[in-house]
Scaffold this motif. Structure first.
Motif, mmCIF file in Angstrom:
data_model
loop_
_atom_site.group_PDB
_atom_site.id
_atom_site.type_symbol
_atom_site.label_atom_id
_atom_site.label_comp_id
_atom_site.label_asym_id
_atom_site.label_seq_id
_atom_site.Cartn_x
_atom_site.Cartn_y
_atom_site.Cartn_z
ATOM 1 N N THR A 72 -43.919 -84.437 91.072
ATOM 2 C CA THR A 72 -42.626 -84.176 91.709
ATOM 3 C C THR A 72 -41.948 -82.928 91.145
ATOM 4 O O THR A 72 -40.937 -82.482 91.667
ATOM 5 C CB THR A 72 -41.683 -85.381 91.518
ATOM 6 N N GLY A 73 -42.479 -82.374 90.068
ATOM 7 C CA GLY A 73 -41.946 -81.148 89.498
ATOM 8 C C GLY A 73 -40.671 -81.320 88.707
ATOM 9 O O GLY A 73 -40.006 -80.355 88.371
ATOM 10 N N ASP A 74 -40.318 -82.566 88.381
ATOM 11 C CA ASP A 74 -39.055 -82.809 87.683
ATOM 12 C C ASP A 74 -39.205 -82.973 86.167
ATOM 13 O O ASP A 74 -38.266 -83.318 85.478
ATOM 14 C CB ASP A 74 -38.357 -84.035 88.257
ATOM 15 N N GLY A 75 -40.395 -82.735 85.644
ATOM 16 C CA GLY A 75 -40.617 -82.870 84.211
ATOM 17 C C GLY A 75 -42.003 -82.393 83.829
ATOM 18 O O GLY A 75 -42.801 -81.989 84.682
ATOM 19 N N ILE A 76 -42.300 -82.454 82.549
ATOM 20 C CA ILE A 76 -43.618 -82.061 82.058
ATOM 21 C C ILE A 76 -44.517 -83.295 82.082
ATOM 22 O O ILE A 76 -44.164 -84.337 81.520
ATOM 23 C CB ILE A 76 -43.528 -81.499 80.624
ATOM 24 N N ASP A 77 -45.672 -83.199 82.720
ATOM 25 C CA ASP A 77 -46.608 -84.315 82.799
ATOM 26 C C ASP A 77 -47.490 -84.355 81.553
ATOM 27 O O ASP A 77 -47.675 -85.389 80.941
ATOM 28 C CB ASP A 77 -47.470 -84.199 84.058
ATOM 29 N N PHE A 78 -48.039 -83.189 81.164
ATOM 30 C CA PHE A 78 -48.904 -83.115 79.988
ATOM 31 C C PHE A 78 -48.986 -81.678 79.510
ATOM 32 O O PHE A 78 -48.491 -80.768 80.167
ATOM 33 C CB PHE A 78 -50.310 -83.668 80.282
ATOM 34 N N ILE A 79 -49.613 -81.493 78.339
ATOM 35 C CA ILE A 79 -49.815 -80.164 77.770
ATOM 36 C C ILE A 79 -51.306 -79.868 77.758
ATOM 37 O O ILE A 79 -52.100 -80.681 77.265
ATOM 38 C CB ILE A 79 -49.273 -80.075 76.332
ATOM 39 N N HIS A 80 -51.692 -78.737 78.312
ATOM 40 C CA HIS A 80 -53.092 -78.299 78.287
ATOM 41 C C HIS A 80 -53.245 -77.350 77.102
ATOM 42 O O HIS A 80 -52.633 -76.285 77.060
ATOM 43 C CB HIS A 80 -53.460 -77.597 79.597
ATOM 44 N N ALA A 81 -54.037 -77.777 76.098
ATOM 45 C CA ALA A 81 -54.267 -76.971 74.899
ATOM 46 C C ALA A 81 -55.662 -76.376 74.970
ATOM 47 O O ALA A 81 -56.626 -77.097 75.208
ATOM 48 C CB ALA A 81 -54.118 -77.827 73.640
ATOM 49 N N SER A 82 -55.764 -75.070 74.772
ATOM 50 C CA SER A 82 -57.078 -74.436 74.837
ATOM 51 C C SER A 82 -57.247 -73.454 73.688
ATOM 52 O O SER A 82 -56.299 -73.045 73.043
ATOM 53 C CB SER A 82 -57.268 -73.718 76.180
#
Length: 184
Positions: A72-82
């Motif tokens: 929905t674009g209203d928050g951060i779902d997860f962090i992609h670390a690379s």
């Protein structure tokens, strides 16, 4: 509930996060590939941290973090670390206590030859193995100064002992550099 949480419940993997060689957290996330993982939005991960996949035992040094939005674009779902490269596991060190054995060579290769290293070689090794080059640049500057003065006394290099202990991958190249300067 976040989409990420649903996926983690179905097929999550435990990851340990290390900062300055200290374990700061264990979180459940998703394995993306050998150079990246997806972690919970609220985990304390930073660039330069080491992430250990507890199943595969693969380690990466975090070089990039990207916050992914919820559907929905209203928050951060997860962090992609690379990371740009995977940490290679170091072979265990073998210690030989033989007393005085002049002219002998010990070790897995039974050879007493060593590879000479230059300042440029040291810079390349540091660039390939770390993201935070600040403390390493101080070591390089001290080695360059010692090289110009022709003196490698303990007082000028002793402050780097803990840095070299924590980063054993650099100890041999530094020793080779100093030996090449001392013995030609």
């Amino acid at each position: 509930m976040r989409m990420f949480d649903t996926l983690v419940q179905a097929s999550g993997t435990n990851f340990s996060i290390f900062r300055n060689s200290n374990k700061i957290a264990t979180v459940k996330g998703l394995y993306y590939d050998e150079l990246s993982v997806d972690l919970p939005f609220d985990c304390d991960v930073r660039i330069g941290d080491v992430i250990l996949n507890e199943v595969t035992e693969e380690k990466i040094v975090v070089g990039k973090l990207k916050k992914e939005l919820t559907v929905t674009g209203d928050g951060i779902d997860f962090i992609h670390a690379s990371a740009t490269s995977q940490i290679q596991t170091q072979p265990s060190n073998i210690v030989y206590n033989v007393g005085t054995a002049y002219g002998s060579a010990f070790g897995p290769n039974a050879s007493s030859t060593y590879q000479s290293a230059s300042i440029d070689d040291l810079r390349k090794i540091i660039a390939a193995n770390t993201i935070d080059k600040g403390k390493f640049n101080e070591l390089i500057e001290a080695l360059e100064k010692c090289s110009k003065e022709g003196s490698y006394d303990q007082s000028s290099l002793s402050r780097f002992s803990s840095l070299l202990q924590k980063n054993s991958w650099l100890t041999e190249p530094v020793a080779n550099f100093i030996l090449s300067k001392l013995f030609g």
